[in-house]
Design a protein around this motif. Structure first.
Motif, short mmCIF file in Angstrom:
data_model
loop_
_atom_site.label_atom_id
_atom_site.label_comp_id
_atom_site.label_asym_id
_atom_site.label_seq_id
_atom_site.Cartn_x
_atom_site.Cartn_y
_atom_site.Cartn_z
N ASN A 610 11.81 -44.40 81.28
CA ASN A 610 13.22 -44.68 81.00
C ASN A 610 13.84 -45.54 82.09
O ASN A 610 14.67 -46.42 81.82
N LEU A 611 13.45 -45.30 83.33
CA LEU A 611 13.94 -46.13 84.44
C LEU A 611 13.46 -47.56 84.27
O LEU A 611 14.21 -48.52 84.52
N ALA A 612 12.20 -47.71 83.85
CA ALA A 612 11.65 -49.05 83.66
C ALA A 612 12.37 -49.78 82.53
O ALA A 612 12.59 -51.00 82.59
N VAL A 613 12.76 -49.04 81.47
CA VAL A 613 13.48 -49.64 80.35
C VAL A 613 14.82 -50.20 80.82
O VAL A 613 15.19 -51.34 80.49
N VAL A 614 15.59 -49.42 81.59
CA VAL A 614 16.89 -49.87 82.07
C VAL A 614 16.73 -51.11 82.95
O VAL A 614 17.47 -52.09 82.82
N LYS A 615 15.78 -51.07 83.84
CA LYS A 615 15.56 -52.22 84.74
C LYS A 615 15.15 -53.45 83.94
O LYS A 615 15.59 -54.58 84.25
N GLY A 616 14.33 -53.25 82.91
CA GLY A 616 13.91 -54.38 82.08
C GLY A 616 15.07 -54.97 81.30
O GLY A 616 15.20 -56.20 81.18
N LEU A 617 15.94 -54.10 80.73
CA LEU A 617 17.08 -54.58 79.96
C LEU A 617 18.07 -55.36 80.82
O LEU A 617 18.74 -56.28 80.32
N LEU A 618 18.17 -55.00 82.09
CA LEU A 618 19.14 -55.63 82.99
C LEU A 618 18.51 -56.67 83.91
O LEU A 618 19.16 -57.16 84.85
N LYS A 619 17.28 -57.03 83.62
CA LYS A 619 16.54 -57.94 84.50
C LYS A 619 17.26 -59.27 84.69
O LYS A 619 17.37 -59.80 85.79
N THR A 620 17.79 -59.83 83.59
CA THR A 620 18.42 -61.16 83.67
C THR A 620 19.80 -61.13 84.32
O THR A 620 20.34 -62.18 84.63
N THR A 621 20.38 -59.97 84.52
CA THR A 621 21.72 -59.90 85.13
C THR A 621 21.67 -59.99 86.65
O THR A 621 22.71 -60.14 87.29
N LYS A 622 20.45 -59.88 87.21
CA LYS A 622 20.25 -59.96 88.67
C LYS A 622 20.97 -58.85 89.43
O LYS A 622 21.25 -58.98 90.63
N LEU A 623 21.30 -57.74 88.74
CA LEU A 623 21.89 -56.59 89.41
C LEU A 623 20.92 -55.99 90.42
O LEU A 623 19.70 -56.01 90.22
#
Length: 726
Positions: A610-623
């Motif tokens: 689940n952590l990997a999913v969130v990081k993947g979804l927000l990858k392009t935002t550069k957060l």
């Protein structure tokens, strides 16, 4: 005259008491009612004989007559059994010498009454009546000694104590001469004794805590009672009058045929004794027959109902078995697609990693394939989520846990959400989606927005699912109504028409039943649980609405939903169709909408995937994204590192999200006011309000939707840290 009135009074009270006891026993079979019924039947055996004889002959039966007292002799036995049965454990271990006080009084009464004969009757009555009064007095004494400790009032013991006392007084007073019957204590004591025939059933009712008047526990018993109560009284009174008039006829016949001066009247009139006893016995036998008739009639109805319920249960179990078999197929199908497509992504990705294609067209082809595989995974995943949601929703409805939560909402917002969702599904199948909304419909309504949306979406989804060519059309109309107490209401009418396969007329009746899917031969390739329409019907009924269908097999169907909603604003919806079509023209594929390289968030979840999913979804935002797998770990990280948002999973081992939230707030520091979003799979109605009341800033459900996640971030991260893309 006085005594004869008392005898009739005794018979009437006896019959009323029997009606109460007979039907109380049938309604609630308690042993107490058996004993009281046996007591009343035995009394009736003697009361009718004694009363009818005194009316006919103008005199009491001979004390020596065994048949005159057989009922009275038998009646004391069930009283002893009743007292022994109702004793509490404390009473069984308790004995007071004071309870023996009636013994010498009973002996005195026996000695003065024995002079009139009837030795057997006197011994029997004196012995067993003494046992009854001793047991009653012992229970009364126990109550007065233990009432502060919660001892219950012994209603039955009180009644029987009075009964025996006045019976002693009645027979004792009969041993003396009195000026006239109005001064004779025997008659007054007699009336009090007869009153116990109705007060004893009342005492048993009080003892069990049953209501005297009220609905019965079984419908069949109530129906039997309505029929047999008046029937019993009519026939019982008929038997009483029949015995009396037959006895009168016998007496008159004998008076005209026999010379009474010959001294033969004792032998001749003995036939009246026998006739009255036979009628007494018939009356008692009839009462017993009523018990069996009503009881077994009740049982017959119950057995028929049980057989009917068994058939329904068997059909339901068969439907559930079919449903589970269908669900096994429905769930495994998308899982198979997810695992298969994922296997292909892994295969092509690993192959490209080990041998990077030099040709750009070949490389592009690999990425196109991977994108197609991912699209298939997304489609299968959404289908699986829809199946699970249907099962969970229906389980909540079956368990009575589905709640209607009313609130203010915009009708245009609901229609926009519904139309957007269905538009893309219809477009993917090559169908035309038409929306026709009355421009004058009020936009501000009060009701359960979530379930209104769910009901309409369920019907529209079905229309798209079972339509291969043509169109799906949503028409929305309404009729305003004035409620003098609650103001203006509108009956919303959603009409969903399609050009699909249609429904056979015989199948429309079971269309909204649970676990049912119609025309399986033709629809075997259509995915679904068969619960959507059952859920829709239940939701609408909970909101005071309804759903109906008209269909022509092979030509399409029209479903109509009616839902009453309160009007809170007269502002009209306007030209929704035009707004919707313009919105669809502007719709384009997803593009990265913002970047926030200076913002930092913490994501807490005990599942690494689940952590990997969130990081993947927000990858392009550069957060800047930190992660924690335990609640305690997140509390420690929040102590020193400032975050713009904390996404907190609710269900975690050792420390759940609510506890972690509480500790982060309590420890103060750099994150004392940081927005903390509840991240949970708990998507039931009212969950959002519950989590916000616990202190969370907002609520985001799993599986995580990319657009909802980004919207949440844009809402809580300061604007100066957001770089919006052109």
């Amino acid at each position: 005259m006085f005594e004869q009135i008392g005898n009739v009074y005794a018979i009437v009270l006896n019959l009323i008491g029997l009606v109460i006891c007979l039907f109380r026993y049938i309604d609630k079979p308690r042993r107490s009612w058996i004993y009281v019924t046996a007591f009343l039947l035995a009394c009736l055996l003697s009361d009718y004989y004694w009363g009818a004889y005194s009316l006919l002959m103008g005199d009491d039966p001979n004390v020596e007559s065994f048949i005159a007292f057989i009922g009275d002799n038998l009646s004391v036995i069930p009283l002893i059994l009743l007292l022994l049965h109702i004793r509490s454990d404390g009473e069984k271990r308790f004995f007071s010498p004071l309870s023996l006080l009636p013994v010498p009084l009973a002996a005195y009464q026996f000695t003065i009454y024995i002079q009139f004969g009837g030795i057997f009757n006197n011994i029997w009555q004196c012995l067993f009546s003494t046992v009854v009064i001793v047991l009653s007095l012992n229970s009364i004494i126990y109550y007065f000694k233990n009432r502060k400790n919660g001892a219950k009032i012994p209603y039955v013991a009180h009644i029987l104590f009075v009964y025996i006392c006045f019976e002693y007084a009645m027979w004792t007073s009969s041993c003396y001469d009195w000026p006239n019957e109005w001064l004779d204590p025997y008659n007054y004591c007699n009336l009090i004794v007869f009153s116990t025939l109705i007060t004893l059933p009342w005492a048993v009712i009080k003892m069990h805590g049953d209501k005297i008047i009220g609905s019965r526990s079984r419908t069949s018993t109530r129906r039997m009672g309505r029929l047999f109560k008046p029937l019993y009284l009519i026939i019982a009174i008929g038997i009483c009058l029949g015995g009396y008039f037959m006895g009168m006829n016998i007496r008159n016949t004998l008076d005209s045929a026999v010379d009474r001066s010959a001294g033969t009247e004792v032998n001749v009139y003995s036939i009246i004794h026998n006739e009255l006893f036979i009628f007494s016995f018939i009356l008692v036998a009839f009462s017993i027959a009523i018990i069996f008739i009503v009881y077994f009639g009740d049982k017959t109805l119950e057995n028929a109902k049980l057989r009917e319920e068994k058939t329904i249960a068997e059909n339901s179990n068969a439907a559930k078995s079919d449903f589970l078999a269908s669900m096994s197929h429905e769930i495994r199908t998308p899982i198979n697609a997810v695992l298969g497509m994922n296997e292909m992504i892994l295969r092509d990705s690993l192959r490209s990693r080990d041998r990077v294609p030099q040709d750009k067209d070949e490389l592009r082809s690999i990425f196109v394939d991977i994108a197609n595989y991912s699209g298939n995974i997304e489609s299968a995943g959404k289908n699986l989520l829809s199946i699970i949601n249907d099962i969970l929703d229906f389980s909540k409805i079956e368990a009575g846990k589905m709640e209607i939560v009313d609130g203010d909402y915009k009708l245009s917002s609901v229609l926009n959400d519904v139309s957007n969702m269905i538009y893309f599904r219809a477009k993917a199948k090559g169908l035309k989606f038409i929306v026709d909304v009355d421009k004058e419909l009020p936009d501000g309504l009060h009701g359960d927005e979530v379930h209104v949306r769910q009901a309409v979406v369920n019907i529209l989804n079905n229309a798209v699912k079972y339509t291969e060519d043509g169109f799906v059309k949503l028409t929305v109309r309404g009729k305003k109504e004035l409620d003098s107490l609650n103001g203006y209401w509108i009956s919303l009418v959603f009409e969903v028409a399609d050009t699909g396969i249609g429904i056979r007329e015989e199948d429309t009746k079971k269309l909204f039943e649970r676990f049912e899917r119609v025309d399986l031969e033709q629809n075997k390739t259509v995915e679904g649980t068969g619960l959507g329409l059952a859920i829709t019907r239940n939701l609408l009924e909970m909101m005071g609405g309804e759903v109906s269908v008209k269909s022509k097999y092979g030509s399409g169907s029209t479903f109509t939903i009616k839902i009453p909603q309160k009007i809170i604003s007269g502002e009209p919806v306007g030209d929704f169709k035009e707004k919707f079509e313009k919105g669809m023209e502007k719709t384009r594929a997803y593009e990265n909408g913002f970047e926030a390289p200076d913002a930092r968030i913490l994501v807490v979840d005990d599942t690494r995937l689940n952590l990997a999913v969130v990081k993947g979804l927000l990858k392009t935002t550069k957060l800047q994204i930190d992660t924690a797998e335990r609640g305690a770990e997140s509390v420690q990280m929040a102590k020193d590192t400032p975050y713009d948002i904390i996404f907190m999973d609710q269900r975690m081992p050792e420390m759940d999200g609510s506890k972690a939230l509480s500790l982060i707030r309590e420890q103060g520091g750099v994150n004392s006011d940081t927005p903390i979003i509840c991240l949970t799979a708990d998507a039931v109605v009212g969950a959002r309000e519950r989590y916000i009341s616990e202190g969370f800033s907002d609520y985001l459900t799993k599986p995580i939707d990319r657009n909802a996640l980004e919207k949440m971030i844009l809402e809580f991260i300061p604007d100066e840290k957001i770089h919006r893309m052109q």
